[in-house]
Design a protein around this motif. Sequence first.
Motif, PDB file in Angstrom:
ATOM      1  N   LEU A  58       0.820  -1.212   0.000  1.00 37.76           N
ATOM      2  CA  LEU A  58       0.000   0.000   0.000  1.00 37.76           C
ATOM      3  C   LEU A  58       0.854   1.262   0.000  1.00 37.76           C
ATOM      4  O   LEU A  58       0.544   2.235  -0.711  1.00 37.76           O
ATOM      5  CB  LEU A  58      -0.941   0.000   1.204  1.00 37.76           C
ATOM      6  CG  LEU A  58      -2.099  -0.990   1.139  1.00 37.76           C
ATOM      7  CD1 LEU A  58      -2.879  -0.977   2.445  1.00 37.76           C
ATOM      8  CD2 LEU A  58      -3.003  -0.684  -0.029  1.00 37.76           C
ATOM      9  N   ALA A  59       1.926   1.277   0.764  1.00 36.41           N
ATOM     10  CA  ALA A  59       2.808   2.439   0.793  1.00 36.41           C
ATOM     11  C   ALA A  59       3.475   2.643  -0.565  1.00 36.41           C
ATOM     12  O   ALA A  59       3.588   3.776  -1.046  1.00 36.41           O
ATOM     13  CB  ALA A  59       3.863   2.271   1.882  1.00 36.41           C
ATOM     14  N   LEU A  64       3.778   5.667  -5.641  1.00 34.53           N
ATOM     15  CA  LEU A  64       3.730   5.716  -7.099  1.00 34.53           C
ATOM     16  C   LEU A  64       2.600   6.611  -7.587  1.00 34.53           C
ATOM     17  O   LEU A  64       2.743   7.304  -8.598  1.00 34.53           O
ATOM     18  CB  LEU A  64       3.581   4.301  -7.665  1.00 34.53           C
ATOM     19  CG  LEU A  64       4.817   3.411  -7.488  1.00 34.53           C
ATOM     20  CD1 LEU A  64       4.521   1.992  -7.947  1.00 34.53           C
ATOM     21  CD2 LEU A  64       6.011   3.989  -8.231  1.00 34.53           C
ATOM     22  N   LEU A  65       1.476   6.609  -6.888  1.00 37.71           N
ATOM     23  CA  LEU A  65       0.377   7.496  -7.270  1.00 37.71           C
ATOM     24  C   LEU A  65       0.748   8.958  -7.060  1.00 37.71           C
ATOM     25  O   LEU A  65       0.392   9.821  -7.869  1.00 37.71           O
ATOM     26  CB  LEU A  65      -0.885   7.167  -6.471  1.00 37.71           C
ATOM     27  CG  LEU A  65      -1.641   5.927  -6.908  1.00 37.71           C
ATOM     28  CD1 LEU A  65      -2.753   5.619  -5.919  1.00 37.71           C
ATOM     29  CD2 LEU A  65      -2.204   6.116  -8.301  1.00 37.71           C
ATOM     30  N   ILE A  66       1.444   9.256  -5.997  1.00 40.92           N
ATOM     31  CA  ILE A  66       1.860  10.626  -5.734  1.00 40.92           C
ATOM     32  C   ILE A  66       2.884  11.076  -6.777  1.00 40.92           C
ATOM     33  O   ILE A  66       2.863  12.208  -7.249  1.00 40.92           O
ATOM     34  CB  ILE A  66       2.431  10.757  -4.307  1.00 40.92           C
ATOM     35  CG1 ILE A  66       1.299  10.621  -3.299  1.00 40.92           C
ATOM     36  CG2 ILE A  66       3.162  12.077  -4.126  1.00 40.92           C
ATOM     37  CD1 ILE A  66       1.780  10.544  -1.867  1.00 40.92           C
ATOM     38  N   ARG A  67       3.760  10.181  -7.159  1.00 38.38           N
ATOM     39  CA  ARG A  67       4.818  10.511  -8.110  1.00 38.38           C
ATOM     40  C   ARG A  67       4.296  10.641  -9.534  1.00 38.38           C
ATOM     41  O   ARG A  67       4.880  11.369 -10.345  1.00 38.38           O
ATOM     42  CB  ARG A  67       5.899   9.441  -8.047  1.00 38.38           C
ATOM     43  CG  ARG A  67       7.120   9.811  -8.812  1.00 38.38           C
ATOM     44  CD  ARG A  67       8.229   8.842  -8.546  1.00 38.38           C
ATOM     45  NE  ARG A  67       9.400   9.289  -9.280  1.00 38.38           N
ATOM     46  CZ  ARG A  67      10.257   8.485  -9.824  1.00 38.38           C
ATOM     47  NH1 ARG A  67      10.105   7.181  -9.709  1.00 38.38           N
ATOM     48  NH2 ARG A  67      11.289   8.947 -10.477  1.00 38.38           N
ATOM     49  N   ALA A  68       3.227   9.946  -9.868  1.00 38.35           N
ATOM     50  CA  ALA A  68       2.678   9.984 -11.222  1.00 38.35           C
ATOM     51  C   ALA A  68       2.183  11.384 -11.546  1.00 38.35           C
ATOM     52  O   ALA A  68       1.659  12.094 -10.694  1.00 38.35           O
ATOM     53  CB  ALA A  68       1.542   8.975 -11.349  1.00 38.35           C
ATOM     54  N   LYS A  69       2.337  11.760 -12.783  1.00 34.88           N
ATOM     55  CA  LYS A  69       1.874  13.069 -13.214  1.00 34.88           C
ATOM     56  C   LYS A  69       0.474  12.928 -13.777  1.00 34.88           C
ATOM     57  O   LYS A  69       0.271  12.319 -14.826  1.00 34.88           O
ATOM     58  CB  LYS A  69       2.821  13.633 -14.269  1.00 34.88           C
ATOM     59  CG  LYS A  69       4.193  13.892 -13.701  1.00 34.88           C
ATOM     60  CD  LYS A  69       5.114  14.477 -14.707  1.00 34.88           C
ATOM     61  CE  LYS A  69       6.447  14.689 -13.999  1.00 34.88           C
ATOM     62  NZ  LYS A  69       7.499  15.037 -14.837  1.00 34.88           N
ATOM     63  N   PRO A  70      -0.508  13.500 -13.094  1.00 29.26           N
ATOM     64  CA  PRO A  70      -1.881  13.369 -13.582  1.00 29.26           C
ATOM     65  C   PRO A  70      -2.088  14.184 -14.865  1.00 29.26           C
ATOM     66  O   PRO A  70      -1.485  15.230 -15.053  1.00 29.26           O
ATOM     67  CB  PRO A  70      -2.719  13.919 -12.432  1.00 29.26           C
ATOM     68  CG  PRO A  70      -1.798  14.794 -11.661  1.00 29.26           C
ATOM     69  CD  PRO A  70      -0.423  14.239 -11.853  1.00 29.26           C
ATOM     70  N   ARG A  71      -2.952  13.702 -15.746  1.00 27.47           N
ATOM     71  CA  ARG A  71      -3.214  14.372 -17.017  1.00 27.47           C
ATOM     72  C   ARG A  71      -4.263  15.452 -16.867  1.00 27.47           C
ATOM     73  O   ARG A  71      -4.262  16.432 -17.572  1.00 27.47           O
ATOM     74  CB  ARG A  71      -3.663  13.353 -18.053  1.00 27.47           C
ATOM     75  CG  ARG A  71      -2.561  12.387 -18.373  1.00 27.47           C
ATOM     76  CD  ARG A  71      -2.947  11.477 -19.484  1.00 27.47           C
ATOM     77  NE  ARG A  71      -1.844  10.561 -19.739  1.00 27.47           N
ATOM     78  CZ  ARG A  71      -1.891   9.566 -20.541  1.00 27.47           C
ATOM     79  NH1 ARG A  71      -3.008   9.297 -21.192  1.00 27.47           N
ATOM     80  NH2 ARG A  71      -0.858   8.802 -20.718  1.00 27.47           N
ATOM     81  N   PRO A  75      -9.414  16.126  -7.975  1.00 28.65           N
ATOM     82  CA  PRO A  75      -9.865  16.758  -6.732  1.00 28.65           C
ATOM     83  C   PRO A  75      -9.108  16.193  -5.542  1.00 28.65           C
ATOM     84  O   PRO A  75      -9.406  15.108  -5.063  1.00 28.65           O
ATOM     85  CB  PRO A  75     -11.341  16.409  -6.666  1.00 28.65           C
ATOM     86  CG  PRO A  75     -11.466  15.152  -7.462  1.00 28.65           C
ATOM     87  CD  PRO A  75     -10.393  15.207  -8.514  1.00 28.65           C
ATOM     88  N   THR A  76      -8.097  16.904  -5.099  1.00 28.77           N
ATOM     89  CA  THR A  76      -7.318  16.461  -3.949  1.00 28.77           C
ATOM     90  C   THR A  76      -7.369  17.527  -2.874  1.00 28.77           C
ATOM     91  O   THR A  76      -7.693  18.679  -3.133  1.00 28.77           O
ATOM     92  CB  THR A  76      -5.850  16.202  -4.330  1.00 28.77           C
ATOM     93  OG1 THR A  76      -5.287  17.432  -4.783  1.00 28.77           O
ATOM     94  CG2 THR A  76      -5.729  15.156  -5.409  1.00 28.77           C
ATOM     95  N   SER A  77      -7.009  17.143  -1.691  1.00 28.37           N
ATOM     96  CA  SER A  77      -7.032  18.097  -0.589  1.00 28.37           C
ATOM     97  C   SER A  77      -5.885  19.095  -0.681  1.00 28.37           C
ATOM     98  O   SER A  77      -5.905  20.124  -0.036  1.00 28.37           O
ATOM     99  CB  SER A  77      -6.983  17.361   0.751  1.00 28.37           C
ATOM    100  OG  SER A  77      -5.771  16.655   0.840  1.00 28.37           O
ATOM    101  N   THR A  78      -4.880  18.817  -1.509  1.00 27.33           N
ATOM    102  CA  THR A  78      -3.763  19.733  -1.640  1.00 27.33           C
ATOM    103  C   THR A  78      -3.968  20.734  -2.766  1.00 27.33           C
ATOM    104  O   THR A  78      -3.135  21.605  -2.970  1.00 27.33           O
ATOM    105  CB  THR A  78      -2.458  18.959  -1.884  1.00 27.33           C
ATOM    106  OG1 THR A  78      -2.596  18.184  -3.074  1.00 27.33           O
ATOM    107  CG2 THR A  78      -2.142  18.068  -0.706  1.00 27.33           C
TER     108      THR A  78
END
Length: 95
Positions: A58-59, A64-71, A75-78
């Motif tokens: 899970l970590a 990997l999700l944080i590192r991926a560049k979204p296209r 909607p994130t809290s940041t």
Amino acid sequence: MTLLFGWPMVSGVLQAFGGPEGLTTANFTRMSQDPYFWSSVGNTLLLIVVMIPIQFVLALAMALLIRAKPRGRLPTSTSGPSRSRSATSPPAWCG
């Protein structure tokens, strides 16, 4: 600093092996004969074998999700101020 960490360790070892007649292993013998001790050891080992790999996967997935560049825009809290009322905001706990 050595005294700060060393003395509690030495004291704990002396208490573990100490008894009314001096240094002994009677505490460990009594502990190993307790049926609840072995069931606790089994439960602890099961948690270690199951939970550590799950937490690792899970970590890694979250990293990997944080590192991926979204296209698109996600909607994130940041991405901006939160619309939900926080327990620390003054209107929530005043009056």
